[in-house]
Motif scaffolding. Sequence first.
Motif, PDB file in Angstrom:
ATOM      1  N   ARG A 174       0.828  -1.204   0.000  1.00 56.87           N
ATOM      2  CA  ARG A 174       0.000   0.000   0.000  1.00 56.87           C
ATOM      3  C   ARG A 174       0.867   1.262   0.000  1.00 56.87           C
ATOM      4  O   ARG A 174       2.037   1.227   0.409  1.00 56.87           O
ATOM      5  CB  ARG A 174      -0.941  -0.009   1.205  1.00 56.87           C
ATOM      6  N   ARG A 175       0.278   2.379  -0.414  1.00 53.17           N
ATOM      7  CA  ARG A 175       1.051   3.608  -0.597  1.00 53.17           C
ATOM      8  C   ARG A 175       1.631   4.153   0.695  1.00 53.17           C
ATOM      9  O   ARG A 175       2.672   4.824   0.680  1.00 53.17           O
ATOM     10  CB  ARG A 175       0.174   4.675  -1.262  1.00 53.17           C
ATOM     11  N   ASP A 176       0.966   3.895   1.806  1.00 56.92           N
ATOM     12  CA  ASP A 176       1.475   4.381   3.088  1.00 56.92           C
ATOM     13  C   ASP A 176       2.230   3.293   3.851  1.00 56.92           C
ATOM     14  O   ASP A 176       2.527   3.452   5.037  1.00 56.92           O
ATOM     15  CB  ASP A 176       0.343   4.932   3.958  1.00 56.92           C
ATOM     16  N   ASP A 214      12.450   4.309  -3.976  1.00 60.70           N
ATOM     17  CA  ASP A 214      11.068   4.322  -3.499  1.00 60.70           C
ATOM     18  C   ASP A 214      11.078   4.834  -2.062  1.00 60.70           C
ATOM     19  O   ASP A 214      11.801   4.303  -1.220  1.00 60.70           O
ATOM     20  CB  ASP A 214      10.486   2.901  -3.567  1.00 60.70           C
ATOM     21  N   ARG A 239       9.137   4.412   0.239  1.00 62.84           N
ATOM     22  CA  ARG A 239       8.660   3.425   1.215  1.00 62.84           C
ATOM     23  C   ARG A 239       9.732   2.409   1.583  1.00 62.84           C
ATOM     24  O   ARG A 239       9.524   1.584   2.477  1.00 62.84           O
ATOM     25  CB  ARG A 239       7.442   2.684   0.650  1.00 62.84           C
TER      26      ARG A 239
END
Length: 208
Positions: A85-87, A109, A111
Motif C-alpha cells: 500500500r502507498r502508506d 522508493d 517506502r
Amino acid sequence: MTSTQAARQPIIQRAKRKAERMLGPAGIFFKGFLKHPAMVGAIVPSSNRTIERVLSKVNWEECRLFVEYGPGVGTFCRPVLEKLRRDGRLIVIDTNPDFIEYLQKTIGDSRFIAVHGSASDVEEIVRAHGFENADYVLSGLPFSTLPEGVGPAIMGATHRVLRPGGAFLVYQYTARARDLMGQFFRHIDKGFEPLNVPPCVISWGWKE
C-alpha cells in the motif's frame, strides 16, 4: 602506502565498478555468495514462481510494515513494493554491506528502507523506524548453516516483533528450518516450489 599504490587504487575501484555494471544484479548476488556463502545460501536469485508463491498468503490491504531478511539484490523487494500500500513501508536487513549499498542505489522508493545489520536485532530496527510491530517478515536466510545460536535468536526476535495474526514467510532449500520454526510458531502452513534452483521449501509461520 607508496605513491604508486595510491595511484593504483582509483584504477582498481573504477575497474570494480565497471565489472559490477557489466555483470548486473546476478554478478552482485554471486559475489555476495562467494564472500558469505553461509549467509546467502544460494548462487542464483529465486524464480518468479517462488516469489509469487511465497507472497501469496499476504493480505496487502492490512500490511503497513513488511520486513525482509537477506534481501540480496532485491529479488523480492520490487514485487513487494509493487503490492505494498502507498502508506506502507518495506524494511530490509542484511549483514552484507555490498547488498545494502546496491539496493540503496537502485531502489528509489520512499517506502523502502535498507539497513546494514543483523536480523536478530529486528525489534530495535523496527522501533528505530517508528513501528512497534511488523505485519509480515520474509526470510531466505539458510537457517541450517547459520552460526550456532543465531537461528533461534532470529526466530525468537521475529516472533516477538510480529503483530498477532502476522506471519513469518520462510523459503529454504531443505525442510529443516521448520523444526526450528515449530519451537516458536504453533501454526505453520507448508508449501513447495519445484521450479526454482534449487527447488524451494516454503513455510508460513503464523503468530496467534
